[in-house]
Design a protein around this motif. Structure first.
Motif, PDB file in Angstrom:
ATOM      1  N   GLN A 133       0.826  -1.208   0.000  1.00  0.00           N
ATOM      2  CA  GLN A 133       0.000   0.000   0.000  1.00  0.00           C
ATOM      3  C   GLN A 133       0.862   1.261   0.000  1.00  0.00           C
ATOM      4  O   GLN A 133       0.513   2.268  -0.615  1.00  0.00           O
ATOM      5  CB  GLN A 133      -0.928   0.016   1.215  1.00  0.00           C
ATOM      6  N   GLN A 134       1.999   1.203   0.659  1.00  0.00           N
ATOM      7  CA  GLN A 134       2.885   2.361   0.742  1.00  0.00           C
ATOM      8  C   GLN A 134       3.540   2.702  -0.593  1.00  0.00           C
ATOM      9  O   GLN A 134       4.120   3.777  -0.741  1.00  0.00           O
ATOM     10  CB  GLN A 134       3.955   2.120   1.804  1.00  0.00           C
ATOM     11  N   LYS A 135       3.461   1.804  -1.553  1.00  0.00           N
ATOM     12  CA  LYS A 135       4.044   2.060  -2.874  1.00  0.00           C
ATOM     13  C   LYS A 135       3.226   3.068  -3.677  1.00  0.00           C
ATOM     14  O   LYS A 135       3.750   3.701  -4.593  1.00  0.00           O
ATOM     15  CB  LYS A 135       4.135   0.757  -3.670  1.00  0.00           C
ATOM     16  N   TYR A 136       1.939   3.201  -3.349  1.00  0.00           N
ATOM     17  CA  TYR A 136       1.076   4.096  -4.118  1.00  0.00           C
ATOM     18  C   TYR A 136       1.190   5.517  -3.584  1.00  0.00           C
ATOM     19  O   TYR A 136       1.440   5.734  -2.396  1.00  0.00           O
ATOM     20  CB  TYR A 136      -0.378   3.628  -4.045  1.00  0.00           C
ATOM     21  N   LEU A 137       1.016   6.487  -4.481  1.00  0.00           N
ATOM     22  CA  LEU A 137       1.027   7.879  -4.050  1.00  0.00           C
ATOM     23  C   LEU A 137      -0.088   8.077  -3.018  1.00  0.00           C
ATOM     24  O   LEU A 137      -1.257   7.769  -3.295  1.00  0.00           O
ATOM     25  CB  LEU A 137       0.801   8.803  -5.243  1.00  0.00           C
ATOM     26  N   PRO A 138       0.229   8.574  -1.826  1.00  0.00           N
ATOM     27  CA  PRO A 138      -0.790   8.720  -0.779  1.00  0.00           C
ATOM     28  C   PRO A 138      -1.996   9.549  -1.221  1.00  0.00           C
ATOM     29  O   PRO A 138      -3.130   9.263  -0.839  1.00  0.00           O
ATOM     30  CB  PRO A 138      -0.039   9.405   0.361  1.00  0.00           C
ATOM     31  N   ASP A 339       1.776  -2.903 -10.054  1.00  0.00           N
ATOM     32  CA  ASP A 339       3.131  -2.662  -9.568  1.00  0.00           C
ATOM     33  C   ASP A 339       3.854  -1.695 -10.506  1.00  0.00           C
ATOM     34  O   ASP A 339       3.367  -1.357 -11.593  1.00  0.00           O
ATOM     35  CB  ASP A 339       3.899  -3.967  -9.346  1.00  0.00           C
ATOM     36  N   ALA A 340       5.022  -1.220 -10.086  1.00  0.00           N
ATOM     37  CA  ALA A 340       5.707  -0.155 -10.815  1.00  0.00           C
ATOM     38  C   ALA A 340       6.047  -0.556 -12.247  1.00  0.00           C
ATOM     39  O   ALA A 340       5.820   0.214 -13.190  1.00  0.00           O
ATOM     40  CB  ALA A 340       6.975   0.253 -10.061  1.00  0.00           C
ATOM     41  N   ALA A 341       6.582  -1.751 -12.425  1.00  0.00           N
ATOM     42  CA  ALA A 341       7.000  -2.174 -13.761  1.00  0.00           C
ATOM     43  C   ALA A 341       5.822  -2.269 -14.713  1.00  0.00           C
ATOM     44  O   ALA A 341       5.888  -1.815 -15.870  1.00  0.00           O
ATOM     45  CB  ALA A 341       7.731  -3.522 -13.675  1.00  0.00           C
ATOM     46  N   ASN A 342       4.731  -2.846 -14.243  1.00  0.00           N
ATOM     47  CA  ASN A 342       3.575  -3.018 -15.122  1.00  0.00           C
ATOM     48  C   ASN A 342       2.872  -1.696 -15.410  1.00  0.00           C
ATOM     49  O   ASN A 342       2.354  -1.491 -16.513  1.00  0.00           O
ATOM     50  CB  ASN A 342       2.606  -4.028 -14.512  1.00  0.00           C
ATOM     51  N   GLN A 343       2.834  -0.796 -14.436  1.00  0.00           N
ATOM     52  CA  GLN A 343       2.244   0.517 -14.706  1.00  0.00           C
ATOM     53  C   GLN A 343       3.103   1.305 -15.693  1.00  0.00           C
ATOM     54  O   GLN A 343       2.586   1.961 -16.596  1.00  0.00           O
ATOM     55  CB  GLN A 343       2.073   1.304 -13.402  1.00  0.00           C
ATOM     56  N   THR A 344       4.421   1.262 -15.527  1.00  0.00           N
ATOM     57  CA  THR A 344       5.300   1.980 -16.449  1.00  0.00           C
ATOM     58  C   THR A 344       5.122   1.463 -17.868  1.00  0.00           C
ATOM     59  O   THR A 344       5.057   2.245 -18.826  1.00  0.00           O
ATOM     60  CB  THR A 344       6.770   1.837 -16.019  1.00  0.00           C
ATOM     61  N   PRO A 354       0.990   6.925 -13.781  1.00  0.00           N
ATOM     62  CA  PRO A 354       0.847   5.853 -12.789  1.00  0.00           C
ATOM     63  C   PRO A 354       0.421   6.346 -11.420  1.00  0.00           C
ATOM     64  O   PRO A 354       0.553   7.521 -11.073  1.00  0.00           O
ATOM     65  CB  PRO A 354       2.278   5.291 -12.725  1.00  0.00           C
ATOM     66  N   SER A 355      -0.056   5.410 -10.620  1.00  0.00           N
ATOM     67  CA  SER A 355      -0.358   5.677  -9.218  1.00  0.00           C
ATOM     68  C   SER A 355       0.745   5.149  -8.321  1.00  0.00           C
ATOM     69  O   SER A 355       0.796   5.479  -7.135  1.00  0.00           O
ATOM     70  CB  SER A 355      -1.686   5.027  -8.829  1.00  0.00           C
ATOM     71  N   ASN A 356       1.629   4.319  -8.870  1.00  0.00           N
ATOM     72  CA  ASN A 356       2.717   3.729  -8.098  1.00  0.00           C
ATOM     73  C   ASN A 356       3.911   4.677  -8.101  1.00  0.00           C
ATOM     74  O   ASN A 356       4.448   5.026  -9.149  1.00  0.00           O
ATOM     75  CB  ASN A 356       3.102   2.376  -8.710  1.00  0.00           C
ATOM     76  N   ALA A 357       4.333   5.115  -6.923  1.00  0.00           N
ATOM     77  CA  ALA A 357       5.388   6.123  -6.821  1.00  0.00           C
ATOM     78  C   ALA A 357       6.701   5.639  -7.421  1.00  0.00           C
ATOM     79  O   ALA A 357       7.454   6.434  -8.001  1.00  0.00           O
ATOM     80  CB  ALA A 357       5.595   6.508  -5.355  1.00  0.00           C
ATOM     81  N   ASP A 358       6.991   4.349  -7.310  1.00  0.00           N
ATOM     82  CA  ASP A 358       8.244   3.829  -7.868  1.00  0.00           C
ATOM     83  C   ASP A 358       8.277   3.937  -9.382  1.00  0.00           C
ATOM     84  O   ASP A 358       9.353   4.057  -9.975  1.00  0.00           O
ATOM     85  CB  ASP A 358       8.452   2.376  -7.445  1.00  0.00           C
ATOM     86  N   SER A 359       7.124   3.907 -10.002  1.00  0.00           N
ATOM     87  CA  SER A 359       7.068   4.050 -11.455  1.00  0.00           C
ATOM     88  C   SER A 359       7.618   5.405 -11.892  1.00  0.00           C
ATOM     89  O   SER A 359       8.248   5.526 -12.953  1.00  0.00           O
ATOM     90  CB  SER A 359       5.626   3.880 -11.949  1.00  0.00           C
ATOM     91  N   LEU A 360       7.400   6.427 -11.086  1.00  0.00           N
ATOM     92  CA  LEU A 360       7.843   7.783 -11.427  1.00  0.00           C
ATOM     93  C   LEU A 360       9.361   7.927 -11.411  1.00  0.00           C
ATOM     94  O   LEU A 360       9.893   8.919 -11.914  1.00  0.00           O
ATOM     95  CB  LEU A 360       7.227   8.793 -10.463  1.00  0.00           C
ATOM     96  N   LYS A 361      10.071   6.942 -10.863  1.00  0.00           N
ATOM     97  CA  LYS A 361      11.527   6.987 -10.838  1.00  0.00           C
ATOM     98  C   LYS A 361      12.134   6.467 -12.137  1.00  0.00           C
ATOM     99  O   LYS A 361      13.343   6.584 -12.345  1.00  0.00           O
ATOM    100  CB  LYS A 361      12.050   6.158  -9.660  1.00  0.00           C
ATOM    101  N   ASP A 362      11.311   5.906 -12.986  1.00  0.00           N
ATOM    102  CA  ASP A 362      11.802   5.360 -14.251  1.00  0.00           C
ATOM    103  C   ASP A 362      12.282   6.488 -15.161  1.00  0.00           C
ATOM    104  O   ASP A 362      11.675   7.566 -15.197  1.00  0.00           O
ATOM    105  CB  ASP A 362      10.675   4.576 -14.941  1.00  0.00           C
ATOM    106  N   PRO A 363      13.375   6.285 -15.911  1.00  0.00           N
ATOM    107  CA  PRO A 363      13.863   7.323 -16.833  1.00  0.00           C
ATOM    108  C   PRO A 363      12.811   7.808 -17.823  1.00  0.00           C
ATOM    109  O   PRO A 363      12.896   8.933 -18.314  1.00  0.00           O
ATOM    110  CB  PRO A 363      15.019   6.619 -17.554  1.00  0.00           C
ATOM    111  N   PHE A 364      11.830   6.987 -18.100  1.00  0.00           N
ATOM    112  CA  PHE A 364      10.750   7.394 -19.000  1.00  0.00           C
ATOM    113  C   PHE A 364      10.083   8.665 -18.505  1.00  0.00           C
ATOM    114  O   PHE A 364       9.639   9.505 -19.294  1.00  0.00           O
ATOM    115  CB  PHE A 364       9.729   6.261 -19.107  1.00  0.00           C
ATOM    116  N   PHE A 365      10.010   8.817 -17.175  1.00  0.00           N
ATOM    117  CA  PHE A 365       9.382  10.004 -16.579  1.00  0.00           C
ATOM    118  C   PHE A 365      10.400  11.058 -16.154  1.00  0.00           C
ATOM    119  O   PHE A 365      10.097  12.252 -16.158  1.00  0.00           O
ATOM    120  CB  PHE A 365       8.538   9.605 -15.367  1.00  0.00           C
TER     121      PHE A 365
END
Length: 435
Positions: A133-138, A339-344, A354-365
């Motif tokens: 749950q903590q992976k998603y943007l609050p 999850d981050a990979a699938n949302q990216t 995405p809603s997953n905060a880890d996805s936003l760390k991808d170079p794509f963003f």
């Protein structure tokens, strides 16, 4: 300003369950549905999950099927049956399924449609681990709780608004496209200056709808969500400021059309020079339909009101009905899909976020690449997402309230009502709907 979801299936989903008579009948069944008592699941026994999406099969069949295949490969006891539902049908189909106690296990629902189903939805907080749950943007997860119950998991959204600037027109007015307005008040000033210098062009499109009122820090509902709270002197002053914007040419005269997809003055025809609260999908539309204008566009973060926040009117979510026989497996599948990979991977296929905060760390963003308008927009939006707040009011009648508010604001903007009368009329209708 009016905000729209960029994907056609998502826009349809946000309007699902449109027939009031059907809703009234079926909702009565939902309210009385408690669902079977959930028991612990045996992780080794065969599990069949029914998975509903909204209008995704035509454009994203390979992506969705690859998710299912990957999940089944790592969960040999699970079989996922995918059902793609037309957007106009998803609400009524789910209401019927809930009433019959024969429900799917994982359902894609727009957040604006959640509240009518709350009594029949599983508390996913029981099954999605806290660290997941903590992976998603609050700001996107927390609005999906009702009285401490997590009724849905966020999937994707349309992203934060951006500023789109026609650099040629702005420079003609002596304005600096590299320093666009950061607030709505500044945007109105910019628009007036632009129209004065280039009379054939207006500043921007938009009306002070309920979303903009909220962004300017004006409370629109009482804490118990039972009464309107927006009929204040501050709201009157805000409306009059925007009406003055029409008189100065800061706001286009066509902004009062009911459907913002039908604006007569647009960036594409260069009759408006900028938008400070534009949906990301506007860029891809310009690139496709007006490439000569797209070549003149610069991109910046969207303007804000007094709250300093951005408002997301809707997001796509996943829910599990209480009647599901496999809530644990359903929640695990939801966590996998989001999850981050699938949302990216999904975001790389279409202009969604995405809603997953880890996805936003991808170079794509994080890396704008060659610096095209679309790439610059992607980076700007990714930076804005932590300031994004879900705009769902949680009344179960959000869409009706929004429609009625905007109707009265349009009457004010065309001069048919005073600001005081428009707010009073909207307040009366809201209180009747909320009663």
């Amino acid at each position: 300003m009016k905000l729209r979801f960029p994907l056609s299936h998502a826009k349809v989903a946000a309007r699902a369950v449109a027939v009031a008579a059907v809703l009234g009948l079926a909702s009565a069944c939902v309210a009385g549905t408690a669902g079977p008592t959930q028991t612990a699941e045996d992780d080794s026994r065969p599990v069949k999950l029914e998975f509903w999406t909204i209008n995704l099969k035509k454009g994203y069949n390979d992506y969705i099927q690859s998710l299912i295949d990957a999940y089944q490969k790592s969960h040999s006891n699970v079989t996922v049956t995918w059902v793609d539902v037309p957007g106009n049908d998803v609400g009524t189909k789910l209401l019927s399924a809930v009433a019959s106690q024969n429900t799917p296990d994982v359902v894609n629902l727009a957040s604006t449609d959640l509240d009518q189903f709350v009594p029949s939805l599983t508390d996913l907080g029981q099954y999605v681990p806290a660290d997941v749950q903590q992976k998603y943007l609050p700001s996107l997860l927390e609005p999906l709780r009702r009285d401490g119950t997590l009724i849905a998991i966020p999937w994707y959204n349309s992203g934060a608004p951006i500023s789109l600037i026609n650099t040629d027109l702005v420079r003609q007015a002596g304005l600096d496209p590299a320093n666009p307005p950061k607030t709505f008040d500044a945007a109105l000033d910019w628009g007036a200056r632009l129209h004065a210098a280039v009379p054939s062009t207006y500043g921007m499109n938009g009306i002070p709808d309920e979303n903009l009122v909220r962004l300017e820090g004006i409370q629109i509902l009482t804490p118990d969500r039972k009464h309107a709270a927006f009929n204040t002197p501050e709201a009157v002053a805000l409306l009059e400021r925007w009406r003055h914007g029409v008189e100065t040419g800061a706001i286009s005269p066509g902004s009062t059309v009911k459907d913002d997809r039908q604006y007569p003055q647009t960036l594409a025809n260069q009759q408006v020079a900028f938008g400070v609260n534009s949906i990301p999908g506007s860029l891809t539309s310009l690139q496709k339909n007006a490439p000569d204008v797209y070549a003149k566009i610069d991109v910046a973060q969207g303007a804000t009101g007094k709250t300093g926040k951005y408002l997301l009117p809707d997001q796509q979510t996943f829910v599990t009905p209480k009647a599901s026989k496999h809530p644990k497996a359903a929640a695990d599948f939801i966590a996998f899909v989001t999850d981050a990979a699938n949302q990216t991977a999904f975001c790389k296929l279409t202009p969604i976020y995405p809603s997953n905060a880890d996805s936003l760390k991808d170079p794509f963003f994080t890396q704008p690449g060659a610096g095209t308008p679309i790439e610059k927009a992607r980076s700007a939006i990714a930076a804005e997402l932590p300031k994004l707040e879900l705009g769902t009011m949680g009344t179960g009648k959000d869409r009706q309230l929004s429609d009625r508010f905007r109707e009265h604001i349009r009457a004010f903007m065309t001069g048919d009502k005073s600001a005081q009368q428009a707010l009073a009329d909207a307040e009366k209708e809201w209180n009747e709907l909320l009663a």
